[in-house]
Scaffold this active site. Sequence first.
Site, mmCIF file in Angstrom:
data_model
loop_
_atom_site.group_PDB
_atom_site.id
_atom_site.type_symbol
_atom_site.label_atom_id
_atom_site.label_comp_id
_atom_site.label_asym_id
_atom_site.label_seq_id
_atom_site.Cartn_x
_atom_site.Cartn_y
_atom_site.Cartn_z
ATOM 1 N N HIS A 39 0.781 9.664 -0.414
ATOM 2 C CA HIS A 39 1.148 8.323 -0.873
ATOM 3 C C HIS A 39 1.509 7.495 0.352
ATOM 4 C CE1 HIS A 39 3.055 5.025 -2.958
ATOM 5 N NE2 HIS A 39 2.603 5.521 -4.109
ATOM 6 N N ARG A 81 -5.972 4.475 -2.083
ATOM 7 C CA ARG A 81 -4.775 5.062 -1.490
ATOM 8 C C ARG A 81 -5.052 5.843 -0.209
ATOM 9 N NH1 ARG A 81 -0.964 7.774 -5.889
ATOM 10 N NH2 ARG A 81 -0.514 5.636 -6.465
ATOM 11 N N ARG A 124 -7.482 10.299 -6.095
ATOM 12 C CA ARG A 124 -7.062 9.852 -7.438
ATOM 13 C C ARG A 124 -6.743 8.360 -7.452
ATOM 14 N NH1 ARG A 124 -1.987 9.243 -9.842
ATOM 15 N NH2 ARG A 124 -1.059 9.951 -7.894
ATOM 16 N N HIS A 154 1.701 13.606 -1.961
ATOM 17 C CA HIS A 154 2.081 13.065 -3.263
ATOM 18 C C HIS A 154 1.378 13.765 -4.429
ATOM 19 C CE1 HIS A 154 3.415 10.078 -6.120
ATOM 20 N NE2 HIS A 154 2.187 9.655 -6.374
ATOM 21 N N GLU A 183 -2.217 -2.053 -9.429
ATOM 22 C CA GLU A 183 -2.043 -1.062 -8.355
ATOM 23 C C GLU A 183 -3.348 -0.953 -7.584
ATOM 24 O OE1 GLU A 183 -0.172 2.601 -9.618
ATOM 25 O OE2 GLU A 183 1.562 1.526 -10.375
#
Length: 535
Positions: free
Chosen positions: A244, A290, A386, A351, A128
Amino acid sequence: MDDYRYLVDFDTKNIETCFFDVIIIGSGIAGVYTALETPPEYEIAILTKETIEISNSVLAQGGIAVSLDKGDSPELHFKDTIYAGAGLCNEESVWVLVSEAAKQIEKLFDYGVNFDRRSPGELEFGREAAHSKNRIIHAGDSTGKEVLDKLISVVKSKNNIKIKERTFVIDLLTDNGEARGVIAYDEDSSKMVIYLAHVVVCATGGFGQIYENTTNPEVATGDGACLAYRAGAELMDLEFIQFHPTVLYHPENDSFLISEAVRGEGAVLRNIEGERFMPRYHEMAELAPRDVVSRSIFMEMKKTNSTHVYLDITFKDRDYLEHRFPNIFRTCLNYGIDMSRDYIPVAPAEHYCMGGIRTDIYGRTNIKGFYACGEAACNGIHGANRLASNSLLEGLVFGSKIGLQITSVVEESRNGIPEYSVRYSTDRVRKDIAKKAIRNDVRRIMTEYTGIIRNKEGLTHAKQKIQQYREFLKNMRNTEMEDWELQNMVLLSSLVINSALEREESRGAHYRSDFSKTDDENWKKHIIIKKGENT
Ligand code: SIN
């Protein structure tokens, strides 16, 4: 602004009272795991607003980050987490997270959780964004559900754990700065109930519902952060809201996550004209942190005057996709999108909240006997952004930390309880107001002015509007769930806006167009919010 201490007026003498050693608010991974890690001699109640199956954790698709593969290590996981966190992570907390990960995953195996394997003896590791190694263990694309299904079935088998569903926890009860329990509303009996306990753990998840588009379930209205705030607990890092990058954009569904693992398998992002754009924004392209990917999509949407972009994984064959991402494949197909042939329309949506109730690495808040873990808490592991798939892990590691120290806390306070009586009354009045309309307006304001890109002008405007609602609602008599949620959403929105205004720089998920640089010289490390001090 001076808010009331409690959302409701009450007199403990007139309310049914129950006693437990430990009250856990919330039934996501953090809450359920804390219950399992607490020694079985203690009586525990898990209070959950909906049914136990409904939580943010259940919806988690990607998986759990853990450095178990050859060539990986907690040190590398640490480095990646710190890099994504944009200078704001608490290194001690991050080290606890990454170094205790393997131990907690072992326990999940013991509970019967099945993760995908490349051979019977070997786990399969996915990739990821911003991870330098393949280290995401997963159960197809429904990892949260697999983990929670197993943990919940174990919790249900324990005699010392009671699950109280459809129980809305309104406020934390305190006495002399110590937690004594909670006041809650039991929807089934339509009655208030007082739960007294030695320890109260808040594991209520995030507050995505203050935004128009969110991957969070409807229950995520920030009730935990608000009850903590009203009781005098410190909140921290509220300005860091993670969007997100890839949430399905479809007229019938704009909250369904298209996991980052899809990009981990090589999917690329294309703008509305079909052009791949991420390499123009970051060297890691689709696998950049992200916040970078969400911001890039947002800018590309503005540039091309469109409401969405596309995720393209059409180079993989259908059988592979159907097997690796069964849930995503099926859901897209329901909306007429065959991901092996069609681009998937996506847009960023709220998110995860990096901030929350301020705790140390043991989950302790500044209120004795009051703990927090999971998304509701903020111990600095995520910093300003995060790292993907660190959140289920957070629930496990810090839920366990709380569970393991409960013996000493309960034993210390054993003599104090159960004597507790409070009569709280205010001059609040009945108001017939368009609650739904206010709720929607709050969400619109937050989305428009406190979203992926903010600036002083927009934030100041948002602050005024939300402040008006806060003033207006202050003396309203709150009698039902809709009222308590609305109060919490308005309060939290105002705290998020204040924090976003106060941070005059861009860092991680907090991007200010009027302060577009990260300010490493004069920067404020953490913005800490406490009732009566800065609000
Ligand atoms: C995802 O599957 O993309 C979500 C994972 C996460 O939020 O950590």
